[in-house]
Write a protein that holds these residues in place. Sequence first.
Motif, PDB file in Angstrom:
ATOM      1  N   CYS A  82       0.866  -1.174   0.000  1.00 41.37           N
ATOM      2  CA  CYS A  82       0.000   0.000   0.000  1.00 41.37           C
ATOM      3  C   CYS A  82       0.905   1.226   0.000  1.00 41.37           C
ATOM      4  CB  CYS A  82      -0.878  -0.041   1.248  1.00 41.37           C
ATOM      5  SG  CYS A  82      -1.945   1.384   1.425  1.00 41.37           S
ATOM      6  N   GLN A  83       0.463   2.323  -0.588  1.00 40.16           N
ATOM      7  CA  GLN A  83       1.332   3.502  -0.645  1.00 40.16           C
ATOM      8  C   GLN A  83       1.601   4.119   0.722  1.00 40.16           C
ATOM      9  OE1 GLN A  83      -0.899   5.851  -3.392  1.00 40.16           O
ATOM     10  NE2 GLN A  83      -1.767   7.134  -1.800  1.00 40.16           N
ATOM     11  N   THR A  84       0.823   3.757   1.728  1.00 41.48           N
ATOM     12  CA  THR A  84       1.105   4.261   3.079  1.00 41.48           C
ATOM     13  C   THR A  84       2.241   3.493   3.751  1.00 41.48           C
ATOM     14  OG1 THR A  84      -0.604   2.839   4.044  1.00 41.48           O
ATOM     15  CG2 THR A  84      -1.261   5.081   3.429  1.00 41.48           C
ATOM     16  N   THR A  85       2.534   2.294   3.266  1.00 43.34           N
ATOM     17  CA  THR A  85       3.612   1.492   3.846  1.00 43.34           C
ATOM     18  C   THR A  85       4.970   2.190   3.706  1.00 43.34           C
ATOM     19  OG1 THR A  85       2.377  -0.536   3.474  1.00 43.34           O
ATOM     20  CG2 THR A  85       4.755  -0.762   3.808  1.00 43.34           C
ATOM     21  N   PRO A  86       5.341   2.669   2.514  1.00 43.94           N
ATOM     22  CA  PRO A  86       6.610   3.400   2.427  1.00 43.94           C
ATOM     23  C   PRO A  86       6.653   4.615   3.353  1.00 43.94           C
ATOM     24  CG  PRO A  86       5.870   2.815   0.237  1.00 43.94           C
ATOM     25  CD  PRO A  86       4.766   2.457   1.181  1.00 43.94           C
ATOM     26  N   MET A  87       5.531   5.289   3.532  1.00 45.75           N
ATOM     27  CA  MET A  87       5.514   6.451   4.428  1.00 45.75           C
ATOM     28  C   MET A  87       5.784   6.024   5.862  1.00 45.75           C
ATOM     29  SD  MET A  87       5.159   9.674   4.144  1.00 45.75           S
ATOM     30  CE  MET A  87       6.154  10.332   5.431  1.00 45.75           C
ATOM     31  N   ARG A  88       5.232   4.912   6.290  1.00 46.18           N
ATOM     32  CA  ARG A  88       5.498   4.418   7.648  1.00 46.18           C
ATOM     33  C   ARG A  88       6.968   4.060   7.813  1.00 46.18           C
ATOM     34  NH1 ARG A  88       0.688   1.698   6.804  1.00 46.18           N
ATOM     35  NH2 ARG A  88       1.769  -0.273   6.545  1.00 46.18           N
ATOM     36  N   TRP A  89       7.553   3.434   6.790  1.00 45.75           N
ATOM     37  CA  TRP A  89       8.986   3.111   6.844  1.00 45.75           C
ATOM     38  C   TRP A  89       9.816   4.388   6.976  1.00 45.75           C
ATOM     39  CZ3 TRP A  89       9.030  -0.496   1.954  1.00 45.75           C
ATOM     40  CH2 TRP A  89       8.410  -1.716   2.277  1.00 45.75           C
ATOM     41  N   ILE A  90       9.480   5.380   6.181  1.00 45.30           N
ATOM     42  CA  ILE A  90      10.223   6.641   6.190  1.00 45.30           C
ATOM     43  C   ILE A  90      10.136   7.281   7.569  1.00 45.30           C
ATOM     44  CG2 ILE A  90      10.245   8.998   5.252  1.00 45.30           C
ATOM     45  CD1 ILE A  90       9.225   7.563   2.574  1.00 45.30           C
ATOM     46  N   GLN A  91       8.939   7.342   8.124  1.00 50.72           N
ATOM     47  CA  GLN A  91       8.769   7.936   9.454  1.00 50.72           C
ATOM     48  C   GLN A  91       9.544   7.166  10.514  1.00 50.72           C
ATOM     49  OE1 GLN A  91       4.488   7.870   9.662  1.00 50.72           O
ATOM     50  NE2 GLN A  91       4.301   9.946   8.831  1.00 50.72           N
ATOM     51  N   LYS A  92       9.463   5.858  10.470  1.00 48.28           N
ATOM     52  CA  LYS A  92      10.142   5.025  11.462  1.00 48.28           C
ATOM     53  C   LYS A  92      11.660   5.202  11.406  1.00 48.28           C
ATOM     54  CE  LYS A  92      10.936   0.272  12.897  1.00 48.28           C
ATOM     55  NZ  LYS A  92      10.548  -1.116  12.773  1.00 48.28           N
ATOM     56  N   TYR A  93      12.219   5.098  10.215  1.00 49.53           N
ATOM     57  CA  TYR A  93      13.668   5.131  10.105  1.00 49.53           C
ATOM     58  C   TYR A  93      14.245   6.525  10.200  1.00 49.53           C
ATOM     59  CZ  TYR A  93      13.466   0.194   9.495  1.00 49.53           C
ATOM     60  OH  TYR A  93      13.251  -1.139   9.726  1.00 49.53           O
ATOM     61  N   MET A  94      13.475   7.543   9.858  1.00 50.87           N
ATOM     62  CA  MET A  94      13.963   8.900  10.039  1.00 50.87           C
ATOM     63  C   MET A  94      14.058   9.238  11.529  1.00 50.87           C
ATOM     64  SD  MET A  94      14.949   9.824   7.216  1.00 50.87           S
ATOM     65  CE  MET A  94      15.565  11.358   7.836  1.00 50.87           C
ATOM     66  N   LYS A  95      13.131   8.729  12.327  1.00 47.75           N
ATOM     67  CA  LYS A  95      13.226   8.933  13.781  1.00 47.75           C
ATOM     68  C   LYS A  95      14.484   8.257  14.327  1.00 47.75           C
ATOM     69  CE  LYS A  95       8.316   9.405  14.755  1.00 47.75           C
ATOM     70  NZ  LYS A  95       7.127   8.767  15.329  1.00 47.75           N
ATOM     71  N   LEU A  96      14.756   7.030  13.864  1.00 49.89           N
ATOM     72  CA  LEU A  96      15.958   6.327  14.315  1.00 49.89           C
ATOM     73  C   LEU A  96      17.226   7.055  13.887  1.00 49.89           C
ATOM     74  CD1 LEU A  96      14.955   2.613  13.592  1.00 49.89           C
ATOM     75  CD2 LEU A  96      15.249   3.682  15.837  1.00 49.89           C
ATOM     76  N   LEU A  97      17.248   7.517  12.645  1.00 46.76           N
ATOM     77  CA  LEU A  97      18.416   8.237  12.149  1.00 46.76           C
ATOM     78  C   LEU A  97      18.610   9.559  12.881  1.00 46.76           C
ATOM     79  CD1 LEU A  97      18.132   7.526   8.330  1.00 46.76           C
ATOM     80  CD2 LEU A  97      19.885   6.681   9.905  1.00 46.76           C
ATOM     81  N   ALA A  98      17.518  10.229  13.209  1.00 48.39           N
ATOM     82  CA  ALA A  98      17.619  11.497  13.939  1.00 48.39           C
ATOM     83  C   ALA A  98      18.247  11.273  15.312  1.00 48.39           C
ATOM     84  CB  ALA A  98      16.249  12.141  14.072  1.00 48.39           C
ATOM     85  N   LYS A  99      17.822  10.231  16.013  1.00 43.62           N
ATOM     86  CA  LYS A  99      18.407   9.925  17.329  1.00 43.62           C
ATOM     87  C   LYS A  99      19.898   9.614  17.195  1.00 43.62           C
ATOM     88  CE  LYS A  99      14.221   8.102  19.453  1.00 43.62           C
ATOM     89  NZ  LYS A  99      13.534   6.898  19.941  1.00 43.62           N
TER      90      LYS A  99
END
Length: 182
Positions: free
Chosen positions: A37-54
Motif C-alpha cells: 500500500c502507498q502508506t507502507t513506504p511512508m510508515r517506513w520513512i517515518q520510522k527510520y527517520m526517527k531512528l536516524l535522527a536519534k
Amino acid sequence: MKYDPKIIMLTLDLYFKGVSLRKIADHIKQIHGREVCQTTPMRWIQKYMKLLAKYSEKYKAEVGNIWHSDEMTVFIKKEGEKKYYEWIWNIMDAKTRYLLACQVTETRFKEDARKPLKQAKEVASRPPDAIVTDGLQAYRDAIKAEYYGLNGRIQNPHVRLKDFETKPNNNIVERLNGTFRE
C-alpha cells in the motif's frame, strides 16, 4: 520488519530523490514483485527517520573547511490567515554536501542569519575556514558575531560572492534550494 531491508533502503533513497509514495509502491511491485500500500513506504520513512535522527544527534558531523549558505523565500499559507512569504536558510558543507542547518524565519536580518549559523556550529565537528554567501548584508555581521575569534583560528571567514560566474560560487546550495522548491 517483514520486508527485505534492501527494499526499505530503496524506498528511503527514492523518497529523498523526490519520487512520490505512489510511484515508490508501484516500483516495488514492478521490480520486486511485492505489492505494498502507498502508506507502507511512508510508515517506513517515518520510522527510520526517527531512528536516524536519534543516531545523528549523538555525533558531530565530520565536515570540510568551506561551507555554503543561502536563503530563499517560500510561500506560506496558514489556516485562516493571509498568504505571505517566509525565509528558509540553508548551510551546506562543500566537501561532504552535508546539510548543517536549515532554519525558517519571517525576516532576513542579522538576527535571522545568526540562527542557521549557530545551528551549523553546533552540528559540525569543526568550525569552517570560510563561509560562502551571496551579497546579503546580514551575513557579514552574523558571521562576524558567530565566528569571530572562535578558538583563535577564524578571524573573518566570510566570502561574499560578487556574481554567479566567479569562483568560488554558491552553486551547491543553490541546487539544494532548487530541489527544495520542487
